[in-house]
Design a protein around this motif. Structure first.
Motif, PDB file in Angstrom:
ATOM      1  N   LYS A  43       3.762   6.840   0.179  1.00 17.44           N
ATOM      2  CA  LYS A  43       2.982   7.968  -0.329  1.00 17.44           C
ATOM      3  C   LYS A  43       2.349   8.718   0.843  1.00 17.44           C
ATOM      4  CE  LYS A  43       2.040   5.765  -4.701  1.00 17.44           C
ATOM      5  NZ  LYS A  43       1.052   5.150  -5.566  1.00 17.44           N
ATOM      6  N   THR A  87      -3.481  -1.025   0.026  1.00 16.36           N
ATOM      7  CA  THR A  87      -2.461   0.021   0.125  1.00 16.36           C
ATOM      8  C   THR A  87      -2.444   0.924  -1.100  1.00 16.36           C
ATOM      9  OG1 THR A  87      -1.100  -1.215   1.671  1.00 16.36           O
ATOM     10  CG2 THR A  87       0.032   0.402   0.331  1.00 16.36           C
ATOM     11  N   ALA A  88      -2.634   0.358  -2.267  1.00  8.05           N
ATOM     12  CA  ALA A  88      -2.630   1.151  -3.508  1.00  8.05           C
ATOM     13  C   ALA A  88      -3.795   2.137  -3.564  1.00  8.05           C
ATOM     14  CB  ALA A  88      -2.683   0.223  -4.720  1.00  8.05           C
ATOM     15  N   PHE A  89      -4.783   1.933  -2.704  1.00  5.58           N
ATOM     16  CA  PHE A  89      -5.981   2.774  -2.701  1.00  5.58           C
ATOM     17  C   PHE A  89      -6.083   3.610  -1.423  1.00  5.58           C
ATOM     18  CE2 PHE A  89      -6.750  -1.102  -5.123  1.00  5.58           C
ATOM     19  CZ  PHE A  89      -7.066  -0.568  -6.364  1.00  5.58           C
ATOM     20  N   TRP A 135     -10.605  -4.743  -5.896  1.00  4.74           N
ATOM     21  CA  TRP A 135     -10.831  -3.687  -4.913  1.00  4.74           C
ATOM     22  C   TRP A 135     -11.958  -4.078  -3.955  1.00  4.74           C
ATOM     23  CZ3 TRP A 135     -10.339   0.851  -2.505  1.00  4.74           C
ATOM     24  CH2 TRP A 135     -11.459   1.607  -2.212  1.00  4.74           C
ATOM     25  N   ALA A 159       4.963   1.779   0.780  1.00  4.72           N
ATOM     26  CA  ALA A 159       4.377   2.577  -0.300  1.00  4.72           C
ATOM     27  C   ALA A 159       4.919   4.007  -0.218  1.00  4.72           C
ATOM     28  CB  ALA A 159       2.855   2.568  -0.214  1.00  4.72           C
ATOM     29  N   ARG A 202      -2.428  -5.348   2.374  1.00  7.40           N
ATOM     30  CA  ARG A 202      -1.474  -5.176   1.260  1.00  7.40           C
ATOM     31  C   ARG A 202      -2.190  -4.712  -0.003  1.00  7.40           C
ATOM     32  NH1 ARG A 202       1.026 -10.712   2.494  1.00  7.40           N
ATOM     33  NH2 ARG A 202       2.416 -10.230   4.215  1.00  7.40           N
ATOM     34  N   ASP A 203      -3.319  -5.360  -0.309  1.00  8.38           N
ATOM     35  CA  ASP A 203      -4.041  -5.055  -1.549  1.00  8.38           C
ATOM     36  C   ASP A 203      -4.661  -3.657  -1.534  1.00  8.38           C
ATOM     37  OD1 ASP A 203      -3.363  -7.598  -2.398  1.00  8.38           O
ATOM     38  OD2 ASP A 203      -5.376  -8.443  -2.120  1.00  8.38           O
TER      39      ASP A 203
END
Length: 138
Positions: free
Chosen positions: A68, A31-33, A8, A66, A28-29
């Protein structure tokens, strides 16, 4: 002994790298956050990258894929702030995600929900994204 940084923290650092490939990877990395304020701020910066359109396009694609609400909201914010060139690349990134075999099935529903967001810029950007998805047939 030097302290190791987490994935992160490394992604946040790479978001401001002079290397466009590292900034793409950071998009890209992170995106989950997308729902974490620090990541959200970095992601909007990557969506509006002034140095390389590949960063804009690929970050938009990753966030759209994603699907979301927090991720699509960031694209909407960027669309509201983007100049014409950036908006074209944001649109291309979203359409790239929509063109995938799995597509982004809930993008229109997410945009409909964001159309009621309290922030006017989000509502405007979501309307544009919804139109892009509609024009793509999704």
């Amino acid at each position: 002994m030097p302290e190791k940084t987490s994935g992160w923290e490394a992604a946040l650092t790479e978001a401001s790298s002079p290397s466009w490939t590292r900034r793409v990877r950071a998009g890209r990395d992170l995106t989950a956050f997308a729902d974490v304020p620090e990541a959200a701020e970095a992601l909007v910066g990557l969506l509006l990258d002034v140095e390389d359109t590949a960063v804009t396009r690929q970050t938009a694609e990753a966030l759209a894929r994603a699907g979301k609400p927090a991720a699509v909201r960031l694209i909407a914010l960027a669309v509201a702030e983007a100049d014409d060139n950036q908006a074209d690349w944001l649109r291309t990134g979203v359409q790239d995600a929509l063109a995938e075999p799995d597509g982004v099935p809930d993008l229109a529903a997410t945009c409909r929900n964001l159309a009621r967001d309290p922030e006017e810029a989000v509502r405007r950007g979501a309307a544009d994204i919804w139109a892009w998805a509609d024009a793509t047939g999704c």
